[in-house]
Enzyme design. Structure first.
Site, PDB file in Angstrom:
ATOM      1  N   HIS A  41       0.746  -1.194   0.177  1.00 13.44           N
ATOM      2  CA  HIS A  41       0.144  -0.090   0.025  1.00 13.44           C
ATOM      3  C   HIS A  41       0.972   1.195  -0.121  1.00 13.44           C
ATOM      4  O   HIS A  41       0.935   2.042   0.995  1.00 13.44           O
ATOM      5  CB  HIS A  41      -0.916   0.043   1.130  1.00 13.44           C
ATOM      6  N   GLU A 126      -5.814  -7.803   4.017  1.00 11.63           N
ATOM      7  CA  GLU A 126      -5.190  -8.639   4.887  1.00 11.63           C
ATOM      8  C   GLU A 126      -6.328  -9.404   5.544  1.00 11.63           C
ATOM      9  O   GLU A 126      -6.310 -10.667   5.678  1.00 11.63           O
ATOM     10  CB  GLU A 126      -4.168  -8.216   5.831  1.00 11.63           C
ATOM     11  N   THR A 167      -1.689  -8.309  11.432  1.00 13.78           N
ATOM     12  CA  THR A 167      -0.406  -7.874  11.726  1.00 13.78           C
ATOM     13  C   THR A 167       0.065  -6.659  11.991  1.00 13.78           C
ATOM     14  O   THR A 167       0.998  -6.248  12.112  1.00 13.78           O
ATOM     15  CB  THR A 167       0.520  -8.591  10.492  1.00 13.78           C
ATOM     16  N   CYS A 197       3.373  -7.855  13.555  1.00  9.79           N
ATOM     17  CA  CYS A 197       4.451  -8.344  12.889  1.00  9.79           C
ATOM     18  C   CYS A 197       5.626  -7.480  13.736  1.00  9.79           C
ATOM     19  O   CYS A 197       5.503  -6.151  14.250  1.00  9.79           O
ATOM     20  CB  CYS A 197       4.615  -7.974  11.573  1.00  9.79           C
ATOM     21  N   SER A 225      -2.611   2.715   3.669  1.00  8.76           N
ATOM     22  CA  SER A 225      -1.657   1.880   4.565  1.00  8.76           C
ATOM     23  C   SER A 225      -2.056   1.729   5.938  1.00  8.76           C
ATOM     24  O   SER A 225      -2.059   2.720   6.622  1.00  8.76           O
ATOM     25  CB  SER A 225      -0.344   2.452   4.436  1.00  8.76           C
ATOM     26  N   SER A 226      -2.256   0.473   6.610  1.00 10.38           N
ATOM     27  CA  SER A 226      -3.010   0.400   7.827  1.00 10.38           C
ATOM     28  C   SER A 226      -1.633   0.672   8.920  1.00 10.38           C
ATOM     29  O   SER A 226      -1.908   1.622   9.695  1.00 10.38           O
ATOM     30  CB  SER A 226      -3.212  -1.038   8.005  1.00 10.38           C
ATOM     31  N   ASN A 227      -0.601   0.287   8.698  1.00 14.18           N
ATOM     32  CA  ASN A 227       0.568   0.609   9.651  1.00 14.18           C
ATOM     33  C   ASN A 227       0.992   2.018   9.574  1.00 14.18           C
ATOM     34  O   ASN A 227       1.346   2.503  10.662  1.00 14.18           O
ATOM     35  CB  ASN A 227       1.704  -0.404   9.204  1.00 14.18           C
ATOM     36  N   SER A 269       5.453   0.265   4.088  1.00 13.13           N
ATOM     37  CA  SER A 269       5.588   0.199   2.907  1.00 13.13           C
ATOM     38  C   SER A 269       6.246   1.538   2.065  1.00 13.13           C
ATOM     39  O   SER A 269       5.937   1.599   0.718  1.00 13.13           O
ATOM     40  CB  SER A 269       4.039  -0.199   2.275  1.00 13.13           C
TER      41      SER A 269
END
Length: 314
Positions: A41, A126, A167, A197, A225-227, A269
């Site tokens: 992403h 995910e 994650t 993660c 982007s989730s993270n 990412s």
């Protein structure tokens, strides 16, 4: 003004591997190479791969018969795998190995008929792929995003239950949800350590340190982007204003008024070249000093599929 760079930041091993798979497939087999969903992403990364001949699609019915298709780092459901096999598509799987680990947990629960609870964000690819590993009608898989969702599950307290997590979640939020699950379902089973993660964990910890020192935190990462979103949320939660940006073009000079220290990090990412472009742009706006926090060293490496790895060596 001065800049403090978070450490670690940017690409993780799963993202490195996914991008390498697309690039190697293009190098070996030539364009076009089809990729189901954005391989990671990040708009900059995706645009770069498009320029090399990658074609991004959302469903396999957009992929011609006999073509090469790559599954994104976020993973896919069993239904997607079966469809690719039925159509005899050539598949390279860029699913992050840490996502695959969660898939295996779900598959084991499905095989046993154990009801599974996934902690994650509805609609995230995910999560869709992970839930799609469960196919036992005698059990079931259920999604919760927060503590409030637990009350809506309607499961019996003495049922055979297990949980797993997406994650890329907020560590703090996930701990709260897991504790609430254990209180409501004392016998629930789960991984000894949550499935978030190493890269997500390390980057969130780095942002904690960054937010203590900066008056503004810029998170380089795309909106989907989730993270990256979790990093921006964490900085804000700690009381430091934060902004999620794709690159220097998104910076509003008004954000910098009264700011003497800017913290910069990047989602897993987001490539380092974007971070450096942000730094260079900020220098034109008055930044005179750049320093980097000490942080943990990351040396995790995930190998590409054998067919690509052999050719890479040769």
């Amino acid at each position: 003004m001065n800049i403090i760079l978070a450490n670690p930041r940017g690409f993780c091993a799963g993202v490195d591997r996914a991008i390498s798979i697309v690039e190697l497939a293009l190098e070996i087999h030539g364009a076009p190479i089809y990729v189901r969903h954005e391989v990671v992403h990040n708009r900059f990364v995706v645009d770069g791969l498009k320029a090399k001949g990658a074609i991004f699609v959302e469903e396999l019915d957009e992929v011609p018969d006999g073509a090469i298709v790559i599954f994104s780092a976020h993973g896919v459901s069993q239904a997607v795998r079966h469809e690719a096999k039925r159509r005899e598509l050539k598949v390279f799987d860029a699913t992050c190995p840490l996502v695959t680990k969660v898939h295996m947990q779900v598959a084991r629960a499905s095989k046993k008929g154990t009801k599974a609870i996934l902690i994650g964000h509805e609609g995230h690819p995910e999560v869709v792929g992970t839930m799609g590993q469960y196919d036992n009608e005698k059990g079931g898989i259920f999604l919760v995003e927060d503590v409030e969702d637990i009350a809506k599950l309607g499961l019996k307290e003495d049922e055979d239950l297990t949980f797993m997590t997406q994650t890329t979640l907020s560590i703090d939020d996930t701990i709260d949800v897991i504790e609430a699950l254990k209180q409501k379902y004392p016998a629930i089973q789960g991984p000894r350590k949550n499935d978030i993660c190493y890269a997500t964990t390390n980057r969130q910890q780095a942002v904690r340190e960054l937010a203590k020192l900066a008056q503004l935190v810029l998170v380089v990462g795309s909106k989907n982007s989730s993270n990256s979103n979790r990093l921006a949320e964490l900085a804000s939660r700690m009381g430091t204003p934060s902004q999620l940006i794709d690159g220097p073009q998104d910076i509003d000079p008004n954000w910098l008024q009264g700011v003497t220290t800017i913290g910069i990090t990047a989602g897993a990412s987001a490539p380092e070249v974007l971070v450096q472009s942000v730094v260079e742009h900020l220098k034109t706006l008055g930044v005179t000093k750049v320093e980097e926090l000490e942080g943990c060293e990351e040396n995790t490496v995930f190998e590409v599929p054998r067919e690509l790895r052999i050719t890479e060596v040769n």
